[in-house]
Scaffold this active site. Structure first.
Site, PDB file in Angstrom:
ATOM      1  N   ASN A 251       1.303   3.455  -2.884  1.00  0.00           N
ATOM      2  CA  ASN A 251       1.858   3.903  -4.171  1.00  0.00           C
ATOM      3  C   ASN A 251       1.347   5.299  -4.546  1.00  0.00           C
ATOM      4  OD1 ASN A 251       2.956   1.379  -4.310  1.00  0.00           O
ATOM      5  ND2 ASN A 251       1.548   0.585  -5.856  1.00  0.00           N
TER       6      ASN A 251
ATOM      7  N   ASP B  81       0.826  -1.213   0.000  1.00  0.00           N
ATOM      8  CA  ASP B  81       0.000   0.000   0.000  1.00  0.00           C
ATOM      9  C   ASP B  81       0.864   1.268   0.000  1.00  0.00           C
ATOM     10  OD1 ASP B  81      -2.324   1.467   0.038  1.00  0.00           O
ATOM     11  OD2 ASP B  81      -2.604   1.320   2.206  1.00  0.00           O
TER      12      ASP B  81
ATOM     13  N   ASN C 274     -10.749  -2.450  -6.210  1.00  0.00           N
ATOM     14  CA  ASN C 274      -9.980  -1.455  -6.983  1.00  0.00           C
ATOM     15  C   ASN C 274     -10.662  -1.040  -8.287  1.00  0.00           C
ATOM     16  OD1 ASN C 274      -6.712  -2.807  -6.035  1.00  0.00           O
ATOM     17  ND2 ASN C 274      -7.870  -1.112  -5.140  1.00  0.00           N
ATOM     18  N   TRP C 275     -11.684  -1.813  -8.720  1.00  0.00           N
ATOM     19  CA  TRP C 275     -12.421  -1.419  -9.937  1.00  0.00           C
ATOM     20  C   TRP C 275     -13.104  -0.072  -9.761  1.00  0.00           C
ATOM     21  CZ3 TRP C 275     -11.564  -3.896 -14.308  1.00  0.00           C
ATOM     22  CH2 TRP C 275     -11.174  -5.238 -14.280  1.00  0.00           C
TER      23      TRP C 275
ATOM     24  N   SER D 192      -7.320  -5.485  -6.010  1.00  0.00           N
ATOM     25  CA  SER D 192      -8.442  -6.037  -5.256  1.00  0.00           C
ATOM     26  C   SER D 192      -9.738  -5.904  -6.046  1.00  0.00           C
ATOM     27  CB  SER D 192      -8.590  -5.309  -3.910  1.00  0.00           C
ATOM     28  OG  SER D 192      -9.189  -4.054  -4.109  1.00  0.00           O
TER      29      SER D 192
ATOM     30  N   ARG E 167     -11.866   2.611  -8.773  1.00  0.00           N
ATOM     31  CA  ARG E 167     -10.956   3.754  -9.022  1.00  0.00           C
ATOM     32  C   ARG E 167     -11.240   4.364 -10.394  1.00  0.00           C
ATOM     33  NH1 ARG E 167      -5.225   2.735  -6.099  1.00  0.00           N
ATOM     34  NH2 ARG E 167      -6.155   2.066  -4.151  1.00  0.00           N
TER      35      ARG E 167
HETATM   36  C1  FPP Z   1      -1.849   0.351  -3.269  1.00  0.00           C
HETATM   37  O1  FPP Z   1      -1.477   1.675  -3.466  1.00  0.00           O
HETATM   38  C2  FPP Z   1      -1.450  -0.492  -4.351  1.00  0.00           C
HETATM   39  C3  FPP Z   1      -2.283  -1.020  -5.305  1.00  0.00           C
HETATM   40  C4  FPP Z   1      -3.721  -0.759  -5.365  1.00  0.00           C
HETATM   41  C5  FPP Z   1      -1.768  -1.889  -6.340  1.00  0.00           C
HETATM   42  C6  FPP Z   1      -0.464  -2.553  -6.085  1.00  0.00           C
HETATM   43  C7  FPP Z   1       0.232  -2.599  -7.353  1.00  0.00           C
HETATM   44  C8  FPP Z   1       1.569  -2.614  -7.521  1.00  0.00           C
HETATM   45  C9  FPP Z   1       2.546  -2.690  -6.431  1.00  0.00           C
HETATM   46  C10 FPP Z   1       2.137  -2.526  -8.869  1.00  0.00           C
HETATM   47  C11 FPP Z   1       1.511  -3.362  -9.909  1.00  0.00           C
HETATM   48  C12 FPP Z   1       1.563  -4.795  -9.610  1.00  0.00           C
HETATM   49  C13 FPP Z   1       2.194  -5.711 -10.332  1.00  0.00           C
HETATM   50  C14 FPP Z   1       2.064  -7.142  -9.990  1.00  0.00           C
HETATM   51  C15 FPP Z   1       3.052  -5.343 -11.459  1.00  0.00           C
HETATM   52  P1  FPP Z   1      -2.601   2.796  -3.451  1.00  0.00           P
HETATM   53  O2  FPP Z   1      -2.828   3.224  -4.851  1.00  0.00           O
HETATM   54  O3  FPP Z   1      -3.796   2.306  -2.730  1.00  0.00           O
HETATM   55  O4  FPP Z   1      -1.861   3.905  -2.656  1.00  0.00           O
HETATM   56  P2  FPP Z   1      -2.550   5.059  -1.781  1.00  0.00           P
HETATM   57  O5  FPP Z   1      -3.273   4.350  -0.660  1.00  0.00           O
HETATM   58  O6  FPP Z   1      -1.381   5.852  -1.321  1.00  0.00           O
HETATM   59  O7  FPP Z   1      -3.450   5.805  -2.702  1.00  0.00           O
END
Ligand code: FPP
Length: 238
Positions: free
Chosen positions: A24, A22, A70-71, A67, A73
């Site tokens: 990114n 989490d 996540n759709w 997840s 978003r």
């Molecule tokens: C959470 O960050 C992360 C995700 C929803 C996706 C995880 C994906 C990756 C690490 C990269 C892609 C995966 C592969 C297998 C290549 P967030 O966007 O929820 O962060 P935030 O809470 O700071 O907004």
């Protein structure tokens, strides 16, 4: 290799570690970059962390990549995530294979772009005989959905009047042979499970770390393992 590595007791390595990767989006926002740049950097960290996990003797690593929630978003972020995922498997598959990594998948292929489904299936096929470490990619995965899918599968297979047991339900999960999670790591400082591996987490030790996933390094894995090894696991006993 980080000095922290020496803190780890090689006799108490968890068999199955799961990670909620989490933070990114926040990583990117802090740097005034588009959110997808955070996902891109997050994807780059996966390979060195898998390598560190394999070297220390972890046999199963589950990674929450997308997840069922996540759709919801924005469509362009969802699309970019799928592209990133496809790119990841296309670019890294040879290396993953060379390193003896086995890829398995937990989630549902329903709704998945066909191109994403194809690269995942190809990764599973090409790595099926590897055994250094197994990476369970949780993609289009929801913990409640997994239990519902398991119950439905069991209903199809059951004999009349047969009762459901924990062992039978377990055998109908997406990956029946996957052991229970010993250690769950969640990055980004949030204290939630977020519908991840609900069944397999029953007795997991939870370690929440205040680091955003793109900043996660080997040393953070060692810190989490060190914390895990300090815990006393009683599994409901005394
Ligand atoms: C959470 O960050 C992360 C995700 C929803 C996706 C995880 C994906 C990756 C690490 C990269 C892609 C995966 C592969 C297998 C290549 P967030 O966007 O929820 O962060 P935030 O809470 O700071 O907004």
């Amino acid at each position: 290799m980080s000095e922290l590595h020496t803190l780890i007791d090689p006799k108490k390595i968890p068999l199955h570690v799961a990670i909620i990767m989490d933070g990114n989006g926040r990583w990117a926002q802090k740097k005034n970059l588009p959110r997808i740049e955070g996902h891109r950097r997050g994807a780059e960290i996966i390979e060195p962390i898998v390598e560190a996990a394999a070297n220390i003797g972890i046999k199963y690593l589950s990674l929450f990549a997308f997840s069922t929630e996540n759709w919801s978003r924005p469509a362009d972020e969802v699309k970019a995530l799928w592209q990133l995922l496809e790119m990841f498997f296309k670019m890294k598959l040879a290396l993953i294979n060379e390193k003896g990594v086995k890829i398995i998948f937990s989630g549902t292929f329903r709704r998945l772009p066909p191109t994403a489904k194809n690269v995942i299936e190809e990764a599973i096929r090409q790595t099926k005989n590897n055994n250094r470490i197994t990476i369970n990619f949780c993609i289009n995965y929801g913990g409640r959905q997994e239990i519902v899918d398991a119950v439905n599968l069991w209903i199809q297979k059951r004999k009349p009047t047969e009762a459901l047991t924990e062992r039978k339900l377990s055998s109908c999960l997406y990956q029946p042979r996957l052991p229970d999670v010993d250690l769950l790591i969640r990055t980004s400082g949030e204290y939630r499970i977020s519908n991840f591996m609900l069944w397999r987490l029953a007795y997991a030790e939870l370690v929440f770390m205040n680091v955003l996933w793109p900043d996660f390094r080997e040393k953070h894995l060692y810190l989490a393992l060190h914390e895990y090894q300090k815990r006393e696991r009683r599994f409901g006993g005394l």
